[in-house]
Motif scaffolding. Structure first.
Motif, mmCIF file in Angstrom:
data_model
loop_
_atom_site.group_PDB
_atom_site.id
_atom_site.type_symbol
_atom_site.label_atom_id
_atom_site.label_comp_id
_atom_site.label_asym_id
_atom_site.label_seq_id
_atom_site.Cartn_x
_atom_site.Cartn_y
_atom_site.Cartn_z
ATOM 1 N N ARG A 292 14.566 2.912 -5.253
ATOM 2 C CA ARG A 292 15.914 3.321 -5.651
ATOM 3 C C ARG A 292 16.724 3.726 -4.445
ATOM 4 N NH1 ARG A 292 14.497 7.533 -9.096
ATOM 5 N NH2 ARG A 292 12.827 6.724 -10.407
ATOM 6 N N GLU A 293 18.009 3.956 -4.642
ATOM 7 C CA GLU A 293 18.863 4.211 -3.466
ATOM 8 C C GLU A 293 18.504 5.531 -2.797
ATOM 9 O OE1 GLU A 293 20.997 6.037 -6.872
ATOM 10 O OE2 GLU A 293 19.709 4.320 -6.508
ATOM 11 N N GLY A 294 17.788 6.390 -3.493
ATOM 12 C CA GLY A 294 17.359 7.647 -2.894
ATOM 13 C C GLY A 294 16.374 7.450 -1.763
ATOM 14 N N GLY A 295 15.933 6.231 -1.549
ATOM 15 C CA GLY A 295 15.020 5.966 -0.457
ATOM 16 C C GLY A 295 13.636 5.650 -0.954
ATOM 17 N N TRP A 296 12.685 5.994 -0.182
ATOM 18 C CA TRP A 296 11.288 5.663 -0.429
ATOM 19 C C TRP A 296 10.787 6.344 -1.689
ATOM 20 C CZ3 TRP A 296 7.601 2.492 0.668
ATOM 21 C CH2 TRP A 296 6.263 2.885 0.624
ATOM 22 N N GLU A 297 10.199 5.550 -2.571
ATOM 23 C CA GLU A 297 9.712 6.104 -3.834
ATOM 24 C C GLU A 297 8.304 6.670 -3.723
ATOM 25 O OE1 GLU A 297 10.851 6.611 -7.190
ATOM 26 O OE2 GLU A 297 12.526 6.781 -5.816
ATOM 27 N N GLY A 298 7.707 6.456 -2.592
ATOM 28 C CA GLY A 298 6.376 7.012 -2.420
ATOM 29 C C GLY A 298 5.308 6.113 -3.004
ATOM 30 N N PRO A 299 4.084 6.313 -2.581
ATOM 31 C CA PRO A 299 2.987 5.522 -3.126
ATOM 32 C C PRO A 299 2.753 5.980 -4.550
ATOM 33 C CG PRO A 299 2.128 7.266 -1.763
ATOM 34 C CD PRO A 299 3.623 7.365 -1.684
ATOM 35 N N SER A 300 2.413 5.056 -5.413
ATOM 36 C CA SER A 300 2.316 5.499 -6.793
ATOM 37 C C SER A 300 0.918 5.335 -7.338
ATOM 38 C CB SER A 300 3.339 4.766 -7.642
ATOM 39 O OG SER A 300 3.447 3.444 -7.195
ATOM 40 N N GLY A 301 -0.050 5.651 -6.547
ATOM 41 C CA GLY A 301 -1.393 5.752 -7.089
ATOM 42 C C GLY A 301 -2.175 4.452 -6.999
ATOM 43 N N GLU A 302 -3.102 4.334 -7.940
ATOM 44 C CA GLU A 302 -4.071 3.247 -7.878
ATOM 45 C C GLU A 302 -3.427 1.870 -7.789
ATOM 46 O OE1 GLU A 302 -7.501 3.288 -7.920
ATOM 47 O OE2 GLU A 302 -7.350 5.426 -7.535
ATOM 48 N N ASP A 303 -2.273 1.711 -8.415
ATOM 49 C CA ASP A 303 -1.722 0.369 -8.475
ATOM 50 C C ASP A 303 -1.290 -0.141 -7.108
ATOM 51 O OD1 ASP A 303 0.164 2.347 -8.490
ATOM 52 O OD2 ASP A 303 1.698 1.053 -9.354
ATOM 53 N N ARG A 304 -1.091 0.788 -6.178
ATOM 54 C CA ARG A 304 -0.661 0.314 -4.863
ATOM 55 C C ARG A 304 -1.833 -0.121 -3.995
ATOM 56 N NH1 ARG A 304 4.239 0.370 -2.740
ATOM 57 N NH2 ARG A 304 3.312 0.280 -0.693
ATOM 58 N N ILE A 305 -3.019 0.069 -4.486
ATOM 59 C CA ILE A 305 -4.174 -0.181 -3.634
ATOM 60 C C ILE A 305 -4.241 -1.654 -3.238
ATOM 61 C CG2 ILE A 305 -5.928 -0.662 -5.380
ATOM 62 C CD1 ILE A 305 -7.670 1.363 -3.850
ATOM 63 N N VAL A 306 -3.720 -2.515 -4.108
ATOM 64 C CA VAL A 306 -3.740 -3.940 -3.776
ATOM 65 C C VAL A 306 -2.854 -4.191 -2.553
ATOM 66 C CG1 VAL A 306 -3.309 -6.251 -4.616
ATOM 67 C CG2 VAL A 306 -4.149 -4.498 -6.167
ATOM 68 N N GLN A 307 -1.632 -3.634 -2.599
ATOM 69 C CA GLN A 307 -0.747 -3.750 -1.434
ATOM 70 C C GLN A 307 -1.422 -3.197 -0.196
ATOM 71 O OE1 GLN A 307 1.284 -2.763 -4.297
ATOM 72 N NE2 GLN A 307 1.674 -4.957 -4.207
ATOM 73 N N ARG A 308 -2.044 -2.055 -0.385
ATOM 74 C CA ARG A 308 -2.607 -1.362 0.773
ATOM 75 C C ARG A 308 -3.674 -2.223 1.440
ATOM 76 N NH1 ARG A 308 -4.690 3.940 -1.196
ATOM 77 N NH2 ARG A 308 -2.555 3.998 -1.964
ATOM 78 N N TYR A 309 -4.550 -2.794 0.648
ATOM 79 C CA TYR A 309 -5.617 -3.609 1.238
ATOM 80 C C TYR A 309 -5.049 -4.857 1.892
ATOM 81 C CZ TYR A 309 -9.590 -0.894 -0.237
ATOM 82 O OH TYR A 309 -10.518 0.106 -0.348
ATOM 83 N N LYS A 310 -4.058 -5.450 1.234
ATOM 84 C CA LYS A 310 -3.492 -6.664 1.830
ATOM 85 C C LYS A 310 -2.756 -6.330 3.117
ATOM 86 C CE LYS A 310 -1.770 -9.922 -0.923
ATOM 87 N NZ LYS A 310 -1.091 -10.525 -2.087
ATOM 88 N N LEU A 311 -2.037 -5.228 3.099
ATOM 89 C CA LEU A 311 -1.363 -4.797 4.320
ATOM 90 C C LEU A 311 -2.389 -4.577 5.427
ATOM 91 C CD1 LEU A 311 1.345 -3.976 5.560
ATOM 92 C CD2 LEU A 311 0.916 -1.647 4.799
ATOM 93 N N GLY A 312 -3.512 -3.977 5.054
ATOM 94 C CA GLY A 312 -4.570 -3.759 6.029
ATOM 95 C C GLY A 312 -5.024 -5.063 6.662
ATOM 96 N N VAL A 313 -5.172 -6.088 5.825
ATOM 97 C CA VAL A 313 -5.607 -7.375 6.377
ATOM 98 C C VAL A 313 -4.528 -7.959 7.290
ATOM 99 C CG1 VAL A 313 -6.284 -9.719 5.819
ATOM 100 C CG2 VAL A 313 -7.135 -7.830 4.459
ATOM 101 N N TRP A 314 -3.282 -7.854 6.864
ATOM 102 C CA TRP A 314 -2.193 -8.376 7.714
ATOM 103 C C TRP A 314 -2.199 -7.687 9.065
ATOM 104 C CZ3 TRP A 314 0.301 -12.713 7.163
ATOM 105 C CH2 TRP A 314 0.505 -13.255 5.889
ATOM 106 N N VAL A 315 -2.345 -6.369 9.042
ATOM 107 C CA VAL A 315 -2.342 -5.636 10.309
ATOM 108 C C VAL A 315 -3.562 -6.038 11.142
ATOM 109 C CG1 VAL A 315 -2.493 -3.341 11.341
ATOM 110 C CG2 VAL A 315 -1.041 -3.715 9.355
ATOM 111 N N GLY A 316 -4.714 -6.119 10.481
ATOM 112 C CA GLY A 316 -5.925 -6.522 11.189
ATOM 113 C C GLY A 316 -5.772 -7.881 11.858
ATOM 114 N N MET A 317 -5.070 -8.784 11.179
ATOM 115 C CA MET A 317 -4.830 -10.097 11.769
ATOM 116 C C MET A 317 -4.143 -9.974 13.119
ATOM 117 S SD MET A 317 -3.265 -12.388 8.774
ATOM 118 C CE MET A 317 -3.935 -12.425 7.153
ATOM 119 N N GLY A 318 -3.233 -9.011 13.223
ATOM 120 C CA GLY A 318 -2.534 -8.815 14.500
ATOM 121 C C GLY A 318 -3.526 -8.548 15.612
ATOM 122 N N GLY A 319 -4.475 -7.652 15.343
ATOM 123 C CA GLY A 319 -5.469 -7.327 16.363
ATOM 124 C C GLY A 319 -6.345 -8.526 16.706
#
Ligand code: HEM
Ligand SMILES: [Cu+2]
Lengths: 229, 606
Positions: free
Chosen positions: A38-65
């Protein structure tokens, strides 16, 4: 002092938290998308459902290394080749094309496994995970055959900088692929357990992403070995 | 466990899933996945390492002023390296190498990021832990193994490696060149494991920062500490992979007969070395492509802590918060394109040297922005001279002094003269070594009450600050002059060199050693203060003893398992809202909404 807890809300959709029974694709598709911002800015992590994003982001970052590791080897290879007149090109063992085909195929089987997961078919998922892992092992076997073919021709690690880089790049890639196979083993063992559903989706999504990356990385390495002789 | 109350400062929060607290000692304190425990593990590792590193530097200093004297005890401790108590030149080089490696990797790279970053990044962004807690544990234990491998190098036949912390070949690549056993191999193995540990940790930091921030905590509201940990992690992610690759190549050159870095026709002690066609310069490029970002990995967290503390104790918002963020990003970016300034004398083309020199000057711009903004933050502030504040001001001083010599070194023509002299030693110790360590002192005294629920003794800290501050300038200031003579670095003995005899170098070296011994002694005062603080410091259970603004000050001291005990505060404002007009207090915490800050009349604060 303001202690209002008005904003205290749980943003975790009820269907997703412990749900042992895997939801269908309609329910399951939900948590793959980012929560609305929302326009208020970052909505924050919202629990278990974000774990998929988190793991995928981890892989993307790992790819950089990992990319930087191979970029360093690449630049060392290019520099070393131009350095002294001792670079002796050799033809690649043909079995590399078999291994390439096997690895590309495994990317498709991984995709298939992913699809089975989203349609909540744990048994089919395990089957395709199995197939993919076997293809991964077959790929590694082909790479070993490639080494054998070269050493049969008297080309060893220390024979020449060209062969040194050949052995090094294939070994480096193979080591990363072993990690991928281990991840598949983990999925195979855990997918039927009592782990929360999003955790399982995360494991599969992240592994699939990593696997495709290794696929592309291998094609890059093959191209380098082929065209930068 | 008793239910932890939400701080009255918290205006709104989100309930999150709670993780059970482990019960057994092993899972709670040894193989813990709690970022706070891991942070303290990193800090303890760094404390052990820093004392090892200091002991080594003491040996180096003693050998420099008494090259041929027999020193008590040494002969018994090191029968090979110091027969009869007289250190051999090889032993000197080995101690120097180990000093540099321990300090750069095991201290400067672990404590600011792995230690303080691990402990406070999740709390400052309102998370229960890092994104991947088990990976975090793995990173620490890999770092620990790396440290053990490095220490093992002391005890193998042939002794510790002696090719410098930069591991330049051929010395490092040709076993015959140093008559050594596996010391150098252990060094490479240690660095390789360290690379892997740092890569995993970097991944964790990046994902944590991007993905776990509390509601309302936009990137531009992040405390500057978090920004610097984040950018440091990006640098580590991109730099350590390169060092790992270089290390693998070096290991093969030593053990598998390849020739990446060893040139053809190399003769060592009348023996032709059986390698051909490699280039030591290739190692230099790979090493410094890592090495320059590495120096920023060491210093950036200190910059963050300094910005944070200056603002807190000047009771003023950070001057130019956005400029600070962009400066950190610019430093991170430019840090990857200046590595050639370490290689001006390697025979590189003058055109390349020119490009590297220009880029190096460019990096001075964001550095200067940071400095001016620190001064701007202090300017007109209601300064509270607490010990963390003193250390932070000390950081600024050291950063400026060290940065100025950097400008000289960045000129290829000037560097032809200064390269490999004490001038460089002075430069990097002030800016990297000591400045970063002052950042750690600042962080330690600042966060101590939060971590341990007790205070370190302010009086002792202040004595330690002033003596150390004067001490490090006494040690490294004269080195600029030594470098101008020029007194080369990495030589075990210069006592017969004519031009040094007539210029007072000997006396200066003695002065420096005396200053070093005294400064090292003072560090035990800090250690005493630290250990005493943990067990017998003045109790301080207050949430927010410094009247600071960020989220770690809205949880109990020490923070409970899971940090916020399942209730993550919402964030309503930037990290440095001090002395707001119309506010009820002179600071507003990030978790205070406008009602909490200004009372019931909304808008009265504008
Ligand atoms: C204004 C910014 C800076 C400039 C222009 C600069 C320039 C240089 C140059 C040209 C050298 C190479 C000297 C030589 O070997 O002949 C050097 C060495 C070094 N600098 Fe800097 N520097 C700057 C900032 C920093 C910072 C912020 C750090 C660390 C936090 C740092 C750490 C080092 C280290 C560790 C070395 C020596 C490495 C070695 O040879 O062992 N410098 N600097
Ligand atoms: Cu540099």
């Amino acid at each position: 002092m303001a202690t209002s807890q008005g904003a205290a809300t749980s943003t975790v959709p009820a269907t997703l938290t412990p749900a042992d029974a895997p939801p269908g694709i309609e329910g399951g598709g939900d948590f793959v998308t980012l929560p609305p911002v929302r326009e208020g800015g970052w909505e924050g992590p919202s629990g278990e459902d974000r774990i998929v994003q988190r793991y995928k982001l981890g892989v993307w970052v790992g790819m950089g290394g990992i990319l930087m590791f191979f970029a360093a080897l690449t630049s060392a290879m290019i520099v070393r080749q131009g350095l002294s007149g001792d670079w002796l090109p050799f033809s690649l063992p043909p079995v590399l094309y078999v291994s390439t085909a096997v690895l590309v195929l495994s990317s498709f089987t991984i995709e298939r496994a992913r699809k089975e997961l989203l349609q909540s078919n744990p048994d089919a998922l395990r089957r395709w995970v199995n197939v993919s892992a076997c293809l991964g092992l077959a790929f590694l076997a082909c790479q070993l055959l490639g080494w054998q073919a070269l050493s049969g021709r008297g080309i060893y690690l220390a024979s020449n900088p060209a062969s040194s880089f050949y052995y090094l790049l294939t070994a480096g890639h193979g080591a990363h692929l072993l990690g991928g196979i281990a991840a598949l083993g983990y999925i195979w063992a855990r997918v039927r357990g009592s782990r929360p559903w999003p955790t399982r989706v995360a494991a599969v999504e992240a592994t699939a992403l990593y696997w495709h990356f290794l696929d592309v990385l291998w094609i890059y390495i093959l191209g380098l070995l082929l065209f930068w002789r | 466990m008793t239910e932890v109350q939400v701080s009255p400062e918290v205006a709104g929060y989100t309930e999150v899933h709670r993780h059970p607290e482990p019960k057994s000692f092993i899972w709670k304190y040894i193989f813990s996945v709690d970022h706070k425990v891991i942070g303290i593990q990193y800090l303890l590792l760094a404390v052990v390492a820093v004392f090892v590193g200091m002991a080594l530097s003491l040996l180096v200093r003693l050998r420099l002023i008494w090259p041929n004297e027999s020193l008590p005890l040494l002969g018994d401790l090191f029968p090979v390296g110091a027969p009869g108590g007289v250190m051999t030149p090889e032993f000197y080089l080995a101690m120097l190498t180990m000093h540099g490696t321990v300090m750069v990797f095991m201290v400067l790279t672990t404590a600011p990021q792995g230690g303080f970053g691990n402990y406070f990044l999740p709390i400052q962004i309102g998370a229960a832990d890092m994104a991947f807690p088990r990976l975090n544990m793995l990173s620490f234990w890999a770092t620990f193994v790396s440290f053990m491998l490095l220490m093992a190098a002391f005890f193998v036949e042939g002794g510790a490696p002696m090719s410098g912390w930069t591991g330049y070949p051929p010395l490092s690549a040709v076993p015959e060149a140093t008559v050594q056993g596996i010391g150098q191999d252990l060094w490479i193995a240690s660095i390789a494991v360290f690379c892997i540990a740092s890569l995993l940790a970097a991944l964790n930091f990046i994902v944590t920062t991007l993905d776990l921030r509390a509601k309302g905590l936009t990137m531009m509201r992040l405390p500057l500490t978090c920004w610097t940990w984040f950018v440091t992690a990006i640098l580590a992610l991109l730099a350590f992979g390169v060092l790992l690759a270089a290390g693998v190549l070096l290991l093969m050159d030593r053990n598998a007969g390849t020739s990446f870095f060893v040139p053809g026709g190399l003769v060592v002690s009348d023996r032709q070395i059986d390698h051909s066609g490699g280039s030591p310069i290739l190692w230099q490029h790979l090493f410094w492509f890592f090495g320059h970002p590495e120096v920023y990995i060491a210093i950036l967290p200190g910059m963050g802590v300094t910005s944070h503390i200056l603002s807190t104790f000047a009771r003023k918002t950070v001057f130019g918060y956005k400029a600070m963020v962009y400066a950190v990003l610019a430093i991170g970016l430019l840090g990857f394109v200046v590595w050639g300034h370490h290689m001006f004398v390697s025979g590189m083309s003058p055109y390349s040297a020119f490009v590297f020199a220009i880029l190096t000057m460019c990096i001075g711009v964001p550095s200067a922005i940071k400095t001016f903004n620190w001064i701007g933050t202090l300017w007109g502030g209601k300064i509270r001279f607490t010990s963390p504040m003193l250390y932070s001001i000390g950081f600024v001083s050291l950063f400026v002094t060290g940065g100025l010599s950097g400008i000289f070194l960045g000129q290829p023509t000037v560097d032809l003269y200064f390269h490999d002299t004490y001038f460089v030693v002075a430069h990097f110790h002030l800016i990297m070594g000591v400045a970063a360590i002052f950042g750690m002192f600042a962080g330690m005294t600042f966060w101590f009450p939060k971590m341990f629920g007790r205070m370190m003794d302010e009086g002792l800290s202040k004595i330690h600050f002033w003596t150390t501050f004067v001490g490090v300038y006494a040690i490294f200031g004269p080195m600029h002059y030594l470098g101008m003579l020029p007194h080369p670095r990495r030589y075990a003995e210069m006592s017969d060199v004519d031009y040094l005899l007539t210029t007072g170098a000997e006396g200066l070296q003695q002065f420096i050693t005396v200053a070093a011994v005294l400064t090292i002694l003072v560090q035990f005062l800090f250690l005493y203060n630290f250990v005493r603080g943990i067990f017998a410091g003045k109790e301080c259970r207050e949430e927010n003893p410094w009247e600071a603004t960020t989220l770690e000050w809205a949880v109990p001291s020490p923070p409970p398992h899971d940090n916020f005990a399942g209730k993550v505060p919402h964030v309503y404002r930037g990290a440095y809202d001090f002395s707001l007009q119309g506010a009820k207090r002179d600071f507003a915490m990030q978790c205070n909404d406008d009602k909490a800050v200004y009372g019931d009349q909304p808008g009265s604060g504008d």
